[in-house]
Design an enzyme around this catalytic site. Structure first.
Site, PDB file in Angstrom:
ATOM      1  N   ASP A 180     -10.060   1.951 -24.609  1.00  0.00           N
ATOM      2  CA  ASP A 180     -10.465   1.956 -23.224  1.00  0.00           C
ATOM      3  C   ASP A 180     -10.039   3.146 -22.419  1.00  0.00           C
ATOM      4  O   ASP A 180      -9.351   3.839 -22.911  1.00  0.00           O
ATOM      5  CB  ASP A 180      -9.620   0.680 -22.700  1.00  0.00           C
ATOM      6  CG  ASP A 180     -10.233  -0.705 -22.896  1.00  0.00           C
ATOM      7  OD1 ASP A 180     -11.217  -0.615 -23.343  1.00  0.00           O
ATOM      8  OD2 ASP A 180      -9.482  -1.554 -22.696  1.00  0.00           O
TER       9      ASP A 180
ATOM     10  N   PRO B 203       0.642  -1.259   0.024  1.00  0.00           N
ATOM     11  CA  PRO B 203       0.103   0.094   0.025  1.00  0.00           C
ATOM     12  C   PRO B 203       0.850   1.255   0.131  1.00  0.00           C
ATOM     13  O   PRO B 203       0.339   2.279  -0.398  1.00  0.00           O
ATOM     14  CB  PRO B 203      -0.876  -0.271   1.400  1.00  0.00           C
ATOM     15  CG  PRO B 203      -0.809  -1.484   1.715  1.00  0.00           C
ATOM     16  CD  PRO B 203       0.764  -2.011   1.192  1.00  0.00           C
TER      17      PRO B 203
ATOM     18  N   GLU C 193       2.027  -8.784   8.254  1.00  0.00           N
ATOM     19  CA  GLU C 193       2.415  -7.505   8.300  1.00  0.00           C
ATOM     20  C   GLU C 193       3.150  -7.007   7.171  1.00  0.00           C
ATOM     21  O   GLU C 193       3.466  -5.789   7.083  1.00  0.00           O
ATOM     22  CB  GLU C 193       3.005  -7.015   9.680  1.00  0.00           C
ATOM     23  CG  GLU C 193       2.100  -6.863  10.937  1.00  0.00           C
ATOM     24  CD  GLU C 193       0.882  -6.336  10.699  1.00  0.00           C
ATOM     25  OE1 GLU C 193       1.022  -4.826   9.962  1.00  0.00           O
ATOM     26  OE2 GLU C 193      -0.270  -6.592  10.820  1.00  0.00           O
TER      27      GLU C 193
ATOM     28  N   ARG D 149      -3.624  -8.220 -21.408  1.00  0.00           N
ATOM     29  CA  ARG D 149      -4.557  -7.759 -22.352  1.00  0.00           C
ATOM     30  C   ARG D 149      -3.907  -6.662 -23.446  1.00  0.00           C
ATOM     31  O   ARG D 149      -4.591  -6.299 -24.354  1.00  0.00           O
ATOM     32  CB  ARG D 149      -5.977  -7.101 -21.699  1.00  0.00           C
ATOM     33  CG  ARG D 149      -5.814  -6.256 -21.079  1.00  0.00           C
ATOM     34  CD  ARG D 149      -7.013  -5.928 -20.102  1.00  0.00           C
ATOM     35  NE  ARG D 149      -8.470  -5.825 -21.041  1.00  0.00           N
ATOM     36  CZ  ARG D 149      -8.857  -4.786 -21.659  1.00  0.00           C
ATOM     37  NH1 ARG D 149      -8.076  -3.557 -21.510  1.00  0.00           N
ATOM     38  NH2 ARG D 149      -9.870  -4.834 -22.262  1.00  0.00           N
TER      39      ARG D 149
END
Ligand SMILES: C[S@@+](CC[C@H](N)C(=O)[O-])C[C@H]1O[C@@H](n2cnc3c(N)ncnc32)[C@H](O)[C@@H]1O
Length: 260
Positions: free
Chosen positions: A176, A96, A123, A161
């Site tokens: 897209d 994160p 963690e 993709r």
């Protein structure tokens, strides 16, 4: 290209890699995905890969030594495959705290030799291992998942993709969101007019221009919907497109009309 995944849960990947349009890329090994189950690199009888954090506190930390052994094995395999052409591989740690995954990063990876993907659990990994090896930290967004496997799947899917021949219509990803810096326009299909849906009193027609057969007008309508949606939801993308010289005079006039 080749991706080597160090993970505690390789079984999480198979269901996703074997369905949908991207399946072709994985099954043909156009995007070769290899798994390195971390427990195979534990050396004690309990196949231990984590321990308590120094300094106390909740949770467990992934141990350096099994990670070092797994990564050493990956390096040997990648070198033998020649995929990196003698250069050191990119080592991506999902976290994160990393750079948020975006289409620019996906495009860059889609044109390269692949990477080693480190999927954390608990963690996270002992910082000394990360400091020694990681070349890029990537976040899926500002939230916390239980592991790096979902971000790894997201990255593999997005990269696959973009490979030639993977999508049924090669132009499809060019339309897209983010490929030209803007959000995608809305899409419609049959029937031309929707009627009789529960709670829906008025008929819902498809925007008439899409039935006109007039390609230039359709393209312009799509471009304007795309500009409008981006302007409303992600105005910073309009600024970036402007700075990159991606907005025409017509685009600018349309954007001006939205403000007035
Ligand atoms: C429970 S999380 C650890 C979170 C970490 N203690 C923190 O607060 O930054 C376990 C693992 O999931 C992965 N992870 C969780 N959220 C993520 C995100 N938003 N993007 C990428 N990876 C994530 C990472 O590999 C992380 O090591």
């Amino acid at each position: 290209m080749r991706f080597d995944l160090i993970t505690l849960f390789p079984e999480l990947f198979a269901p996703h890699l074997s369905v949908g349009v991207t399946r072709r890329a994985f099954e043909s090994r156009q995007v070769d995905v290899q798994f390195w189950p971390l427990r195979d690199y534990a050396e004690d009888n309990y196949r231990r890969v984590d321990d308590r954090p120094y300094g106390g506190g909740p949770g467990m930390v992934m141990l350096v030594e099994p990670l070092e052994r797994a990564l050493a094995a990956v390096r040997v395999a990648r070198e033998a495959s020649g995929v990196d052409g003698g250069a050191p591989p990119q080592i991506i740690h999902f976290s994160p705290t990393g750079r948020t995954m975006d289409q620019a990063l996906v495009r860059e990876l889609a044109q390269g030799p692949g990477a080693v993907l480190l999927c954390g659990r608990y963690e996270g990994m002992d910082q000394r291992f990360l400091d020694r090896h990681v070349t890029l930290e990537v976040s899926l967004g500002d939230f916390v998942l239980s592991g790096g496997e979902l971000p790894a799947l997201a990255l593999l899917d997005a990269v696959a993709r973009l490979q030639p021949g993977v999508l049924n219509d090669a132009a499809s990803h060019e339309q897209d969101s983010f490929s030209d810096g803007l959000l995608d326009c809305p899409h419609y299909s049959r029937p031309e007019v929707l009627q009789g849906l529960p709670g829906q009193t008025e008929p819902l027609p498809v925007p008439p221009v899409l039935l006109s057969g007039h390609h230039a007008q359709i393209a312009r309508w799509r471009r304007e919907r795309s500009l409008e949606l981006t302007w409303r939801r992600r105005p910073e993308l309009i600024e970036a497109a402007r700075a990159a010289g991606q907005l025409s005079k017509k685009d600018e006039a349309f954007l001006k009309s939205l403000i007035e």
